[in-house]
Design a protein around this motif. Structure first.
Motif, mmCIF file in Angstrom:
data_model
loop_
_atom_site.group_PDB
_atom_site.id
_atom_site.type_symbol
_atom_site.label_atom_id
_atom_site.label_comp_id
_atom_site.label_asym_id
_atom_site.label_seq_id
_atom_site.Cartn_x
_atom_site.Cartn_y
_atom_site.Cartn_z
ATOM 1 N N ASP A 155 8.359 60.745 -15.948
ATOM 2 C CA ASP A 155 8.285 60.985 -14.560
ATOM 3 C C ASP A 155 9.333 59.770 -13.741
ATOM 4 O OD1 ASP A 155 7.692 63.679 -14.292
ATOM 5 O OD2 ASP A 155 5.364 62.978 -13.901
ATOM 6 N N GLY A 206 5.443 52.635 -16.206
ATOM 7 C CA GLY A 206 6.339 52.763 -17.101
ATOM 8 C C GLY A 206 7.305 53.692 -16.687
ATOM 9 N N GLU A 211 7.340 49.716 -12.264
ATOM 10 C CA GLU A 211 7.876 49.935 -13.516
ATOM 11 C C GLU A 211 6.887 49.362 -14.762
ATOM 12 O OE1 GLU A 211 9.745 48.705 -11.056
ATOM 13 O OE2 GLU A 211 11.559 49.798 -10.865
ATOM 14 N N LYS A 225 10.493 55.119 -13.846
ATOM 15 C CA LYS A 225 11.715 54.422 -13.306
ATOM 16 C C LYS A 225 11.691 54.794 -11.827
ATOM 17 C CE LYS A 225 16.728 54.489 -13.979
ATOM 18 N NZ LYS A 225 16.956 53.550 -14.912
ATOM 19 N N LEU A 226 12.213 53.745 -11.078
ATOM 20 C CA LEU A 226 12.645 54.273 -9.539
ATOM 21 C C LEU A 226 13.907 54.764 -9.316
ATOM 22 C CD1 LEU A 226 9.809 52.591 -9.669
ATOM 23 C CD2 LEU A 226 10.720 51.639 -7.367
ATOM 24 N N ARG A 272 10.469 51.881 -19.669
ATOM 25 C CA ARG A 272 9.259 52.388 -20.371
ATOM 26 C C ARG A 272 8.668 51.372 -21.536
ATOM 27 N NH1 ARG A 272 4.823 56.055 -19.741
ATOM 28 N NH2 ARG A 272 3.778 56.186 -21.683
ATOM 29 N N GLY A 307 9.099 44.294 -9.780
ATOM 30 C CA GLY A 307 9.007 45.138 -10.892
ATOM 31 C C GLY A 307 7.599 45.650 -11.316
ATOM 32 N N VAL A 319 12.250 40.763 -8.973
ATOM 33 C CA VAL A 319 12.606 40.660 -10.573
ATOM 34 C C VAL A 319 13.627 39.668 -10.797
ATOM 35 C CG1 VAL A 319 11.680 43.004 -11.243
ATOM 36 C CG2 VAL A 319 13.962 42.625 -10.414
ATOM 37 N N ILE A 371 8.445 48.698 -2.837
ATOM 38 C CA ILE A 371 8.214 48.865 -4.118
ATOM 39 C C ILE A 371 9.237 48.816 -4.899
ATOM 40 C CG2 ILE A 371 6.234 50.749 -3.904
ATOM 41 C CD1 ILE A 371 8.234 52.887 -4.699
ATOM 42 N N ASN A 372 10.531 48.897 -4.376
ATOM 43 C CA ASN A 372 11.772 48.788 -5.150
ATOM 44 C C ASN A 372 12.262 47.388 -5.159
ATOM 45 O OD1 ASN A 372 13.724 50.014 -6.657
ATOM 46 N ND2 ASN A 372 15.201 49.574 -4.940
ATOM 47 N N ARG A 382 5.519 68.063 -22.123
ATOM 48 C CA ARG A 382 6.219 67.229 -21.568
ATOM 49 C C ARG A 382 7.089 66.458 -22.898
ATOM 50 N NH1 ARG A 382 7.259 66.534 -16.603
ATOM 51 N NH2 ARG A 382 7.439 64.111 -16.792
ATOM 52 N N ASP A 398 16.391 54.841 -6.528
ATOM 53 C CA ASP A 398 16.253 54.395 -5.414
ATOM 54 C C ASP A 398 17.661 54.749 -4.871
ATOM 55 O OD1 ASP A 398 17.622 52.582 -7.303
ATOM 56 O OD2 ASP A 398 17.886 51.246 -5.588
ATOM 57 N N VAL A 440 15.136 60.913 -16.470
ATOM 58 C CA VAL A 440 14.069 60.853 -15.714
ATOM 59 C C VAL A 440 13.831 61.940 -15.019
ATOM 60 C CG1 VAL A 440 13.379 58.520 -16.084
ATOM 61 C CG2 VAL A 440 14.796 59.195 -14.150
ATOM 62 N N GLN A 441 12.553 62.512 -14.770
ATOM 63 C CA GLN A 441 12.374 63.868 -14.008
ATOM 64 C C GLN A 441 11.671 63.166 -12.525
ATOM 65 O OE1 GLN A 441 12.584 66.750 -15.241
ATOM 66 N NE2 GLN A 441 14.042 65.614 -16.365
ATOM 67 N N LYS A 488 12.617 45.955 -15.058
ATOM 68 C CA LYS A 488 13.585 46.774 -14.029
ATOM 69 C C LYS A 488 14.868 46.736 -14.347
ATOM 70 C CE LYS A 488 13.915 47.657 -8.944
ATOM 71 N NZ LYS A 488 12.832 48.654 -9.181
#
Lengths: 330, 330, 330, 330
Positions: free
Chosen positions: D62, D85, D81, D87-88, A82, D78, A116, D72-73, B207, D90, D116-117, A87
């Motif tokens: 999230d 902002g 992200e 996180k992935l 964030r 990146g 990245v 996307i990963n 949140r 994976d 992270v949610q 990444k």
């Protein structure tokens, strides 16, 4: 003693934002500790210190290489992504330790605009799994990273436990192995709050003052952080406290190892004891005393000791474990 | 007394991250103070508290409407933009106070995809210019904002000084005027560190736990923050301290007003004294005691008093000013 | 002709992401145009090009200095802040042109960790207000910026109109004045889509490939962008088209100037005509033909001409204006 | 035919930013295609479309759950992200397909502020590995995700190939399985550029106009994107093109399968052929024709066919492969 230092720092008035004698003294102590002219940025908390340290090493498009179980990867609610926008390339490290070859494996992405760019290697000492890197292992990581143009960050939330356990020193373990920046933990080492980002490689701290403020990590009354560090670093108090925590873990492990239904899954190197026991016993114990599940599938839990853990605490806890396992086996 | 509370909180062990009795007690105190079921998120510092509060109110594309001189706009090194990704629409407010009409002026952007969307109004009470909003003025801002679907945030780093100066209460000044969320300051009100984000409107805090952690603002040993707040809110200690700071400002203003070459540019409403004096006198004084230039072009400076300011401090400072101006006039 | 180039680029297959002969040729054309070994990054759109250009110049904590009316400040829905995390320091510029003294005014923040750090000056040529900087004015901005360690970005969405109107050249207006990076517009100059970020100062483009991809601005079939630029830059087509748009604006201004109730507020320097007319007339015209309000309080609107505007278009539009104003005056 | 549509859209003038008949028509076509009142946001490129789609589904804190090999990963430098902002998370998916159980495995983090949610599941259809999800598999993913409060995004850069290969339809494969939003690919389906983010679940597109602009993905001359889509969706052109690409892959696989030293590692389901062959043969072929290594350790490469691939192209390529392998075996 840390609290006494804080009370002392409360006398009289002082300039804000670090222009005070405590901050100057603590910075000098860090330079001696690392045997180098380190730049020190005092911060509020561990997540914040990691974010500040990492941001100073990153350019747009860069990625952070770290173990999958790293605190920055799993326990900071995505704060690094964030704030830095970078990444994390997280790699599987069953015992928490990254191997130099794993760094080499991700270097193929360098120069490819679709991927990245690996730019920083972040390791944790002692690791989240309670294991330790040797000086040689850290040196090898730095050598591999530097050879490819990457920098090395150490998350040292428990660096005190690592140094105390290994008969090493910050200078030998971090400065001379080539580490570039360290998040030096205070909170888990007996302080009420406060962490120190220590830049060992000259030039990397050029922007840290702005990064720290922008990250909400600039303590206005900074003397209350630096005075605690000043006390902690005096007369090796930090190592006494950490050494005590480490010894408590060994004692706890030895005591519970003898109980039926309890398996210590690894000899404690620092202040974490990993054990497996029956699910019902875990539940009973957690009702009574807080600790984290470690690996739910294996019924493995992690018990941490601290500088404040007493013989009586251990005895009480062992008695609790004994009651839980015998109850669950009936 | 705040420090004593901190020492008391240091006894024994406690659960981390807020699951402790001090945090529970301080939260209850805030509910009583605001006469509402507020959600409270304790944070490290003022910039962090503002960032956490604002993020909870923003969606992608949203903007924050604020006075040009707002702390979030000029004194946080871009932390709000960096963390929230939102733009600040800063409006000229010569005395630090935003007028409802200024909100209306920016509403034309609503619905236009080329422009950021005004979504949050952020005001500071007391303002960075040492002025106060009346309850009616805050109510009018909330009414205008809410009518257009915007939310209202109050940066209350010095909310104690505002309440103490106005014979109001948090419930009357903030809850009943319609404010949605307040950054309630602790550091400038006698605490070593710690701020509290208070959500007055239900649902906005859904949140906040994730936002706070992601912003690096979750104190692990949270009891050390909440215990200080608990002490501060007991027996109106927070108002006594702020009232004392406010009175000191009035005394200081009255004393220096009498000196030749010193002009008090506005009667102090809270704990800030704004004066103009000759550039050479400013320089002499700054060599001796730290304070901020306010308006370099006008040779205006700002002197802040605090809860800790004593009669002797004032006398010393006035003597210093006297020496500086007489020397500069020779 | 631009479309023909696109059709031609459609024949046969080509490598993706810029490894094609059209991209190579267009890059060579830009080097000739700027009389310098420029690095060129082709992008999708104007907002994206600005974001990519700016990100390459920024470090954490940095700020972008720009006129309050800049496209990046008011017409990009906060894209620069969102992507770069940097704050925009927007300064009042009534005719759209920034003065070097305004840069000097914000330099006081340099080195102060509480404030964002001015690092990039961004100006628009021609400006959003239809005005032009002279070569000397751009040179003076670059000199002031560079002397303080800041870099200079030119948003050249309408750079063609500026060059066509001033009998200058990109080399004289941008390279030799000291500009560091230019967003060179294609869309407003007759292309279907596509912009080019041109780095005039060596070294600044080191990270652009990663920044562009990360910003979602890497066209996979890049030849369709570069082929259009290639056609545009051939035989000064770009200047013919822009010159035609500029002339249309002059013609339009002259025609409507003669109408009662219409005031041309400034002689068009490029392809924008600013006029005031009665609110009811504006409303009637907007029902019939789209254009933007410029200053609602003054009943001022902006009419843009383009390379495609014909004599007949102008005649039609003037007739429409005539009908609207006479109707509104009845 | 796509290009012809583009030439046609070039006639006359049109309002910018999507207020044109082509955009309206293409939107209607998408509603018919999905048999639902979809909101459509036309974007420039695939990375941009994914970022816009995902941002609309995310709140602060999230995370996005996706296969480790997702575009996307690994292939967007990146961008997700950086812009969102978020996180992935994976997860390992050897054949590119995520299983519902893998979603269940990460739900333990829900509600824990340190983690992270999980909020969005993103899958790719057809996958980066050339495999296909069945309708039932997509339905099961949606059911598991929705039951836990997560949303489902489909990266459909190659959705045409998936639909063409499976005798399904967008309505059956995406709308009726419960997918919330789809990045519908145009570029890999014969368009010069342009992607469409299609929101199948009402309400999710509320902020998309601002998000798209802020992400630099708003095409000003939008008709050039929508006109291409309009042509593509007419008379099932998109399925004819994709079907042709799929058939070419099957032909290519059959031809090279017969060659000594070439192993087709999986029967092509869509337009990707995965083969292993000797390293020296790979090198020779890559000198001659661009393609990506897939798994360097296994000497596996990926050959993609497209709508434009001809019988002659295949014959040429097979001859090249034959020459390379025979040369490398000598």
């Amino acid at each position: 003693m840390v609290l006494e230092a804080l009370v002392a720092a409360n006398e009289g008035s002082a300039l804000a934002y670090g222009a005070d004698p405590w901050t100057e003294a603590a910075t000098v102590s860090f330079c001696e500790l690392f045997d180098a002219p380190v730049d020190v940025a005092f911060c509020w908390g561990g997540t914040g210190a990691n974010v500040v340290a990492l941001q100073c090493l990153l350019r747009p498009g860069d990625a952070i290489v770290c173990p999958a179980g790293a605190h920055i990867n799993v326990d900071e609610c995505g704060a690094p992504e964030r704030f830095t926008g970078a990444k994390l390339l997280d790699l599987p490290c069953p015992d928490g330790r990254l191997a130099p070859e794993q760094i080499t494996d991700v270097l193929g992405a360098l120069g490819d605009e679709h991927h990245v760019q690996p730019a920083v290697v972040s390791i944790t000492q002692s690791t989240e799994y309670g294991t330790l890197y040797t000086e040689d292992q850290i040196g090898a990581i730095c050598q591999t990273a530097h050879a490819a143009g990457l920098l090395v960050h150490v998350d040292g939330a428990r660096i005190a436990n690592a140094v105390a356990a290994s008969q090493s020193s910050p200078a030998a373990m971090l400065t001379r192995t080539g580490v570039d920046v360290v998040s030096f933990g205070g909170t888990k080492n007996g302080m009420m709050y406060g962490e120190a980002v220590c830049f060992l490689t000259p030039g990397l701290a050029d922007r840290v003052r702005f990064v720290r403020k922008m990250a909400g990590q600039l303590p206005s009354k900074m003397r209350y952080v630096s005075a605690q560090f000043d006390a902690l670093l005096s007369d090796d108090l930090w190592l006494s406290l950490a050494g005590s925590a480490n010894r408590s873990a060994k004692v706890l492990a030895d005591r519970v190892r003898a109980l039926p239904g309890v398996t210590v899954t690894q000899d404690p190197e620092v202040n974490a004891v990993f054990v497996t026991l029956e699910r019902s016993a875990i539940a009973m114990l957690q009702d009574w005393s807080f600790f984290w599940d470690w690996d739910t599938a294996r019924n493995e839990v992690r018990w941490m000791t601290s500088w404040a853990t007493t013989e009586a605490d251990i005895a009480d806890f062992v008695a609790g474990v004994e009651a839980a396992v015998s109850s669950s086996r009936r």
